[in-house]
Design a protein around this motif. Structure first.
Motif, mmCIF file in Angstrom:
data_model
loop_
_atom_site.group_PDB
_atom_site.id
_atom_site.type_symbol
_atom_site.label_atom_id
_atom_site.label_comp_id
_atom_site.label_asym_id
_atom_site.label_seq_id
_atom_site.Cartn_x
_atom_site.Cartn_y
_atom_site.Cartn_z
ATOM 1 N N LEU A 1 -4.630 -7.421 -13.806
ATOM 2 C CA LEU A 1 -4.911 -5.992 -13.682
ATOM 3 C C LEU A 1 -5.409 -5.704 -12.272
ATOM 4 C CD1 LEU A 1 -5.564 -3.082 -14.768
ATOM 5 C CD2 LEU A 1 -7.811 -4.002 -15.428
ATOM 6 N N MET A 2 -4.753 -4.766 -11.612
ATOM 7 C CA MET A 2 -5.208 -4.286 -10.304
ATOM 8 C C MET A 2 -5.376 -2.787 -10.350
ATOM 9 S SD MET A 2 -3.439 -4.661 -6.531
ATOM 10 C CE MET A 2 -3.590 -3.316 -5.335
ATOM 11 N N VAL A 3 -6.480 -2.291 -9.808
ATOM 12 C CA VAL A 3 -6.702 -0.853 -9.707
ATOM 13 C C VAL A 3 -6.031 -0.359 -8.424
ATOM 14 C CG1 VAL A 3 -8.407 0.997 -9.598
ATOM 15 C CG2 VAL A 3 -8.880 -1.071 -10.939
ATOM 16 N N HIS A 4 -5.306 0.744 -8.530
ATOM 17 C CA HIS A 4 -4.570 1.315 -7.388
ATOM 18 C C HIS A 4 -5.557 2.065 -6.491
ATOM 19 C CE1 HIS A 4 -1.466 3.304 -5.067
ATOM 20 N NE2 HIS A 4 -0.510 2.719 -5.779
ATOM 21 N N GLU A 5 -6.490 1.322 -5.915
ATOM 22 C CA GLU A 5 -7.492 1.883 -5.001
ATOM 23 C C GLU A 5 -6.931 1.791 -3.591
ATOM 24 O OE1 GLU A 5 -9.725 3.728 -3.322
ATOM 25 O OE2 GLU A 5 -10.749 3.531 -5.251
ATOM 26 N N ASN A 6 -6.253 2.869 -3.169
ATOM 27 C CA ASN A 6 -5.420 2.766 -1.972
ATOM 28 C C ASN A 6 -6.117 3.081 -0.656
ATOM 29 O OD1 ASN A 6 -5.266 5.759 -1.870
ATOM 30 N ND2 ASN A 6 -3.900 5.515 -3.641
ATOM 31 N N VAL B 1 -0.156 3.998 -0.032
ATOM 32 C CA VAL B 1 0.358 3.685 -1.364
ATOM 33 C C VAL B 1 1.335 2.516 -1.273
ATOM 34 C CG1 VAL B 1 1.738 4.555 -3.293
ATOM 35 C CG2 VAL B 1 -0.032 6.008 -2.264
ATOM 36 N N TYR B 2 2.195 2.546 -0.277
ATOM 37 C CA TYR B 2 3.121 1.429 -0.071
ATOM 38 C C TYR B 2 2.347 0.143 0.188
ATOM 39 C CZ TYR B 2 6.823 -1.457 1.923
ATOM 40 O OH TYR B 2 7.703 -2.488 2.178
ATOM 41 N N ALA B 3 1.347 0.201 1.060
ATOM 42 C CA ALA B 3 0.571 -0.997 1.396
ATOM 43 C C ALA B 3 -0.164 -1.540 0.172
ATOM 44 C CB ALA B 3 -0.424 -0.679 2.512
ATOM 45 N N THR B 4 -0.682 -0.648 -0.657
ATOM 46 C CA THR B 4 -1.370 -1.065 -1.881
ATOM 47 C C THR B 4 -0.414 -1.785 -2.817
ATOM 48 O OG1 THR B 4 -2.835 0.855 -1.696
ATOM 49 C CG2 THR B 4 -2.739 -0.242 -3.836
ATOM 50 N N HIS C 1 4.112 6.859 -5.455
ATOM 51 C CA HIS C 1 4.330 5.550 -6.072
ATOM 52 C C HIS C 1 5.816 5.210 -6.104
ATOM 53 C CE1 HIS C 1 0.339 4.729 -8.200
ATOM 54 N NE2 HIS C 1 0.147 5.871 -7.562
ATOM 55 N N TYR C 2 6.625 6.121 -6.636
ATOM 56 C CA TYR C 2 8.048 5.827 -6.807
ATOM 57 C C TYR C 2 8.761 5.700 -5.464
ATOM 58 C CZ TYR C 2 7.135 6.806 -11.707
ATOM 59 O OH TYR C 2 6.621 6.768 -12.992
ATOM 60 N N ASP C 3 8.337 6.503 -4.492
ATOM 61 C CA ASP C 3 8.907 6.364 -3.146
ATOM 62 C C ASP C 3 8.607 4.974 -2.587
ATOM 63 O OD1 ASP C 3 9.828 7.251 -0.372
ATOM 64 O OD2 ASP C 3 7.712 6.788 -0.002
#
Length: 354
Positions: free
Chosen positions: A122-127, A298-301, A21-23
């Motif tokens: 609200l968005m779920v981080h469904e990557n 993760v970046y795309a999400t 996430h942080y990257d």
């Protein structure tokens, strides 16, 4: 990104997966991470350090009050999500939240209701649906590459990280004690991907097993799906057994999508083969890389989250929409427990988020 607001974000959680996430946030010019919170202050300090002026906290409410961010990224265990979303809602802060969204379906519904009532997004981080191969499969299907009617989708997943006596302890130790594991933690991704690629799921049959006696939840399963549009699906999965590939955590499985005009095949290394009926299979060229996690999904999400916030457009995995995925997950567990198929899942999902 001209004329679009630069968003100020905070992160909650500095565990193993938070590194991705942080990257991803660090690579976005239109996002500034201003704070990181974790129950372990040292970990929060370490996670915040690459962002220069970002501060570190151990108390969520105080951090939100002091930093006044545009959004919060929740990267913690599912049992913590309800109070964290409530805290963000009280401050009017939009949320992207890791999955599993909550320990139970009822608690997930509460989270969505709190966000809706407060008027926050609200968005779920469904990557997984944002992995490049799944986006490409969707484009190929939409273009009619394998015909105008989908017949079936099948996925074979072997991860090989769950047979050891110390399974999961080095990376995500809480996996070993979760009462639900394979479907709750991993299968939900594939349920969402199948909904994304094929459409709504209206019926399921599931047989779940635990092969490693040292863990609490199931680690192996056979799941059958009936889609509202008439297609059928299968997920044959095991975290216990090993695949014959170098990196099973790249695509997390082999896919076969069949339609009226042929089939699409995805291999563990990201290769896509197009096989029109009556012709030889051909390799399809598209962009994917080993950057970040699983094709940099993760970046795309998180890009989708940021761009939807900036443009005021819907999230693909917004709270109400994601309850449909969770309704299928619950039907899977009901089927496995009863030994019977569960139908009418789509109707139940529609009712659940009203």
């Amino acid at each position: 990104m001209e004329n679009r607001k630069r968003l100020r974000g905070v992160g909650i959680g500095a565990g193993w997966f938070s590194q991705f996430h942080y990257d991803a946030w660090s690579r976005m010019d239109d996002v500034e991470i201003v704070a990181v919170c974790d129950i372990d202050l040292d970990r929060a300090v370490q996670a915040a350090a690459p962002f220069g002026n970002a501060t570190a906290w151990t108390d969520v409410e105080t951090m939100l009050q002091e930093t006044r961010p545009d959004f919060v990224d929740i990267i913690t265990r599912p049992e913590s999500h309800l109070p964290m979303v409530r805290a963000a809602a009280e401050q009017g802060v939009d949320v992207i939240c890791q999955k599993p969204l909550a320990p139970t379906f009822e608690e997930a519904r509460k989270i969505v209701a709190i966000a809706n009532s407060a008027g926050i997004r609200l968005m779920v981080h469904e990557n997984f649906r944002f992995q490049p191969w799944h986006r490409e499969l969707k484009s190929l299907i939409a273009a009619g590459t394998i015909g105008d009617e989908l017949h079936s989708i099948s996925v074979l997943t072997r991860m090989g990280d769950g047979w050891q006596p110390d399974a999961y302890l080095s990376r995500q130790p809480y996996f070993a004690t979760m009462p639900r594991l394979l479907v709750f933690e991993t299968g939900v991704h594939f349920i969402d991907v199948m909904r994304y690629l094929v459409g709504e799921i209206d019926g399921v049959y599931a047989s779940l097993r635990r092969l490693n006696p040292r863990i609490s939840g199931e680690d192996t399963g056979l799941l059958l799906f009936e889609f509202a549009g008439g297609a059928q699906g299968i997920w044959n999965a095991s975290r216990y057994h090993e695949p014959e590939c170098e990196n099973p955590r790249y695509t997390f499985g082999e896919f076969l999508v069949e339609g009226s005009g042929g089939s699409l095949r995805l291999d563990y290394d990201g290769t896509i083969l197009i096989h029109p009926l009556g012709e030889r299979p051909r390799r399809h060229s598209y962009e994917h890389s080993q950057t970040g996690f699983a094709g940099d999904c993760v970046y795309a999400t998180q890009r989708h989250f940021v761009e939807a916030l900036q443009a005021g457009t819907p999230f693909e995995t917004g709270g109400d929409e994601y309850l449909k995925t969770l309704a299928v997950q619950e039907a899977v567990y009901r089927s496995s427990s009863s030994g019977q198929p569960v139908r009418g899942v789509t109707r139940g999902a529609d009712h659940a988020h009203r």
